[in-house]
Design a protein around this motif. Sequence first.
Motif, PDB file in Angstrom:
ATOM      1  N   ALA A 237       0.829  -1.209   0.000  1.00 18.26           N
ATOM      2  CA  ALA A 237       0.000   0.000   0.000  1.00 18.26           C
ATOM      3  C   ALA A 237       0.862   1.258   0.000  1.00 18.26           C
ATOM      4  CB  ALA A 237      -0.917  -0.008   1.215  1.00 18.26           C
ATOM      5  N   ALA A 238       1.947   1.266   0.755  1.00 18.53           N
ATOM      6  CA  ALA A 238       2.796   2.454   0.853  1.00 18.53           C
ATOM      7  C   ALA A 238       3.734   2.591  -0.332  1.00 18.53           C
ATOM      8  CB  ALA A 238       3.596   2.416   2.150  1.00 18.53           C
ATOM      9  N   PHE A 239       4.225   1.454  -0.838  1.00 12.72           N
ATOM     10  CA  PHE A 239       5.223   1.463  -1.918  1.00 12.72           C
ATOM     11  C   PHE A 239       4.809   0.489  -3.023  1.00 12.72           C
ATOM     12  CE2 PHE A 239       7.648   1.447   2.254  1.00 12.72           C
ATOM     13  CZ  PHE A 239       7.675   2.830   2.388  1.00 12.72           C
ATOM     14  N   PRO A 240       3.779   0.833  -3.789  1.00 15.63           N
ATOM     15  CA  PRO A 240       3.247  -0.127  -4.761  1.00 15.63           C
ATOM     16  C   PRO A 240       4.227  -0.503  -5.861  1.00 15.63           C
ATOM     17  CG  PRO A 240       2.222   2.048  -4.999  1.00 15.63           C
ATOM     18  CD  PRO A 240       2.989   2.070  -3.732  1.00 15.63           C
ATOM     19  N   ASP A 241       5.261   0.302  -6.074  1.00 14.06           N
ATOM     20  CA  ASP A 241       6.235   0.007  -7.121  1.00 14.06           C
ATOM     21  C   ASP A 241       7.396  -0.840  -6.637  1.00 14.06           C
ATOM     22  OD1 ASP A 241       6.883   2.313  -5.545  1.00 14.06           O
ATOM     23  OD2 ASP A 241       8.551   2.712  -6.899  1.00 14.06           O
ATOM     24  N   ILE A 242       7.450  -1.149  -5.341  1.00 14.05           N
ATOM     25  CA  ILE A 242       8.556  -1.915  -4.778  1.00 14.05           C
ATOM     26  C   ILE A 242       8.091  -3.337  -4.506  1.00 14.05           C
ATOM     27  CG2 ILE A 242      10.160  -2.113  -2.828  1.00 14.05           C
ATOM     28  CD1 ILE A 242      10.041   0.890  -2.491  1.00 14.05           C
ATOM     29  N   ASP A 243       8.913  -4.309  -4.871  1.00 11.21           N
ATOM     30  CA  ASP A 243       8.598  -5.701  -4.600  1.00 11.21           C
ATOM     31  C   ASP A 243       8.617  -5.937  -3.089  1.00 11.21           C
ATOM     32  OD1 ASP A 243      10.053  -8.659  -4.160  1.00 11.21           O
ATOM     33  OD2 ASP A 243       8.394  -8.638  -5.597  1.00 11.21           O
ATOM     34  N   ALA A 244       7.488  -6.321  -2.512  1.00 10.25           N
ATOM     35  CA  ALA A 244       7.371  -6.453  -1.063  1.00 10.25           C
ATOM     36  C   ALA A 244       8.316  -7.516  -0.518  1.00 10.25           C
ATOM     37  CB  ALA A 244       5.926  -6.777  -0.678  1.00 10.25           C
ATOM     38  N   ALA A 245       8.473  -8.622  -1.250  1.00  8.02           N
ATOM     39  CA  ALA A 245       9.365  -9.683  -0.780  1.00  8.02           C
ATOM     40  C   ALA A 245      10.801  -9.187  -0.698  1.00  8.02           C
ATOM     41  CB  ALA A 245       9.265 -10.892  -1.712  1.00  8.02           C
ATOM     42  N   GLN A 246      11.222  -8.386  -1.688  1.00 10.12           N
ATOM     43  CA  GLN A 246      12.580  -7.842  -1.656  1.00 10.12           C
ATOM     44  C   GLN A 246      12.724  -6.804  -0.543  1.00 10.12           C
ATOM     45  OE1 GLN A 246      13.903  -5.128  -4.781  1.00 10.12           O
ATOM     46  NE2 GLN A 246      15.826  -6.288  -4.937  1.00 10.12           N
ATOM     47  N   PHE A 247      11.707  -5.955  -0.366  1.00 13.99           N
ATOM     48  CA  PHE A 247      11.771  -4.942   0.684  1.00 13.99           C
ATOM     49  C   PHE A 247      11.933  -5.599   2.046  1.00 13.99           C
ATOM     50  CE2 PHE A 247       9.948  -1.933   3.728  1.00 13.99           C
ATOM     51  CZ  PHE A 247      10.551  -0.737   3.335  1.00 13.99           C
ATOM     52  N   LEU A 248      11.116  -6.630   2.312  1.00  8.85           N
ATOM     53  CA  LEU A 248      11.152  -7.288   3.605  1.00  8.85           C
ATOM     54  C   LEU A 248      12.346  -8.232   3.740  1.00  8.85           C
ATOM     55  CD1 LEU A 248       7.330  -8.079   3.836  1.00  8.85           C
ATOM     56  CD2 LEU A 248       8.570  -6.427   5.239  1.00  8.85           C
ATOM     57  N   GLY A 249      12.673  -8.928   2.675  1.00 10.16           N
ATOM     58  CA  GLY A 249      13.730  -9.938   2.753  1.00 10.16           C
ATOM     59  C   GLY A 249      15.137  -9.383   2.648  1.00 10.16           C
ATOM     60  N   THR A 250      15.288  -8.243   1.971  1.00  7.39           N
ATOM     61  CA  THR A 250      16.630  -7.656   1.796  1.00  7.39           C
ATOM     62  C   THR A 250      16.824  -6.429   2.676  1.00  7.39           C
ATOM     63  OG1 THR A 250      16.778  -8.450  -0.491  1.00  7.39           O
ATOM     64  CG2 THR A 250      18.235  -6.625   0.137  1.00  7.39           C
ATOM     65  N   TYR A 251      15.978  -5.434   2.512  1.00  4.10           N
ATOM     66  CA  TYR A 251      16.253  -4.139   3.144  1.00  4.10           C
ATOM     67  C   TYR A 251      15.815  -4.091   4.606  1.00  4.10           C
ATOM     68  CZ  TYR A 251      17.206  -3.091  -1.689  1.00  4.10           C
ATOM     69  OH  TYR A 251      17.714  -3.132  -2.963  1.00  4.10           O
ATOM     70  N   ILE A 252      14.693  -4.723   4.954  1.00  3.02           N
ATOM     71  CA  ILE A 252      14.328  -4.813   6.367  1.00  3.02           C
ATOM     72  C   ILE A 252      15.367  -5.652   7.118  1.00  3.02           C
ATOM     73  CG2 ILE A 252      12.719  -5.904   7.981  1.00  3.02           C
ATOM     74  CD1 ILE A 252      11.623  -3.271   7.188  1.00  3.02           C
ATOM     75  N   GLU A 253      15.812  -6.729   6.513  1.00  8.55           N
ATOM     76  CA  GLU A 253      16.822  -7.568   7.168  1.00  8.55           C
ATOM     77  C   GLU A 253      18.139  -6.815   7.328  1.00  8.55           C
ATOM     78  OE1 GLU A 253      16.429 -10.507   8.656  1.00  8.55           O
ATOM     79  OE2 GLU A 253      14.296 -10.236   8.201  1.00  8.55           O
ATOM     80  N   ARG A 254      18.484  -5.981   6.356  1.00  6.58           N
ATOM     81  CA  ARG A 254      19.696  -5.163   6.467  1.00  6.58           C
ATOM     82  C   ARG A 254      19.559  -4.162   7.611  1.00  6.58           C
ATOM     83  NH1 ARG A 254      21.445  -2.747   0.844  1.00  6.58           N
ATOM     84  NH2 ARG A 254      21.486  -5.000   0.454  1.00  6.58           N
TER      85      ARG A 254
END
Length: 543
Positions: free
Chosen positions: A172-189
């Motif tokens: 909902a906040a970032f419709p152009d960003i792949d949610a799996a990548q956001f959570l799996g890569t950048y949240i983990e970082r």
Amino acid sequence: MSVLSRRRFLGAAAGVAVGAVGAGMVDLGSVRGRRAQAAARPHYSAIVVGSGYGGGVSALRLGQAGVDTLILEKGRFWNAPDADGKRFSRMLPADTRAGWFSDVPPSLVSSYQGISIEDVAKHSPSPQPVQAGICQKTAHGDHDVFRGIGVGGGSLVNAAIAAIPTVGQVRAAFPDIDAAQFLGTYIERAKAMLRINYRDMDWFERTPYFQYARVGRKYAEAAGYQVDYNGSAYSFDYMKQEEAGQVPRSALDFEQQYGNNYGRFGSVDQTYIAAALATGNVSIRSLTEVTGIRRERSGEYVVSTREIDRWGHELGRHEIGCQQLHLNAGVLGTAEILLRARDTGALPHLSDEIGRGYGNNGDVMVAHRLNESDPAGTQQSLLGMINIDGRDDPVNPVYASMFSIPLPVETFALGYYVMVKTGDRADIAYDRSTDSVGINWPAENTDHLRVRAKAVFDKVTGANGVDYRDDIFEGRVFAPNTVHPLGGCVRGKATDSYGRVNGYDNLFVNDASLIPGYIGCNPFMSITALAERNIEGILQGRT
């Protein structure tokens, strides 16, 4: 066909006037003067304004890339203790280290049983005069905004609740960003850098310091809500050692909103900023406010600054040049810098989207009574709370952090920092007469928050047979306080998808300003993860 606003017309006219002088009679003395000024001022490849989550991420990744970078921070570097051996003030009693040039601590809990925190502060002389304290409260329309000011920004003063957004919230906040990548890569970082850790559940179930949280969990479950056991940037291992008497106390000694002297190992100053300085490519100037920005014909950005000491005495005003300018001063700070530059004509081609899309993440506070059989406890941890988690409710999603009233007596009260969804947005505007920004947050926006929050807590109070408390927030049941300002420079509107500001090369925003007003849970993990994605994309040249 684009519409030329009055502001843009004036800015363009000023540029034409300058160009006419250059095309007609060249003032060689003026040219030589400008060249001399440029040669005299220091120059960096990059300047990062602000040192919170976005600023810390940007500074570290620029430094690791070998970019000569200067961080400018309005607040103090809280890295040295005072005469009392402490860097920060306790919440009870608070001293003038608590507030930004204020003798009244900017408390989220403003009263108790008819006694005002402000009145108590007036009769409790501080050993120090007002100063560049760590937290600022400002009224904007029908709500109050609280923000941390210092090297580390909000990470110094928040409850360290490392809430992870759901897949739906990311989409909902970032419709152009792949949610799996956001959570799996950048949240983990972000988790790794901010040293996010999780509680020992066996200890949590028996320690008296989380009795209030266990009561809150019971009340939530009676109303049909689950709870989220968030991770924390405060060390749970340190908290266990505090209880055992093995280390100095902090979270268990009424420290939180005005900083923690111990245990908050995941704050930005101790993680991202420390790592950035260790690269050898990054330096920092604290107690240095940015008063203006402009761009020279050469493409160099010039940043005007005002330097003060801890007590507010002006030490000097300077100009610093850079090739890249990264604005990460938080929603209010970034908006003020950009709106001042746009509306005074210093950067006249900035988008009309600057200042738009502000939201308070659905923030509102509430408290209710507890039954006599369910005491909150006289010992409380002010960090490591748990949350009502109703984010999967399609009609009225909610995330609400539970807290105890910070008093060493039994209060039979439970408070909540509530995040609901309304869709309301407001504009941030620059007032040239006061040289400041304000948020036009109308009363109806707050009314919408109250309605949504009341629908949730009518269930909680009704299921448990308790009443609301109106003595915690000076006669109000629902208090429109926010520590989660978002928006004002929304990505995809005022910037591209990586935070490049529309209208100017080498000008970037990488903080909470990019988020479109609402994420639906405590946002610092989302802010940090988005900043990691953005600066990576910028350094790699992604578009």
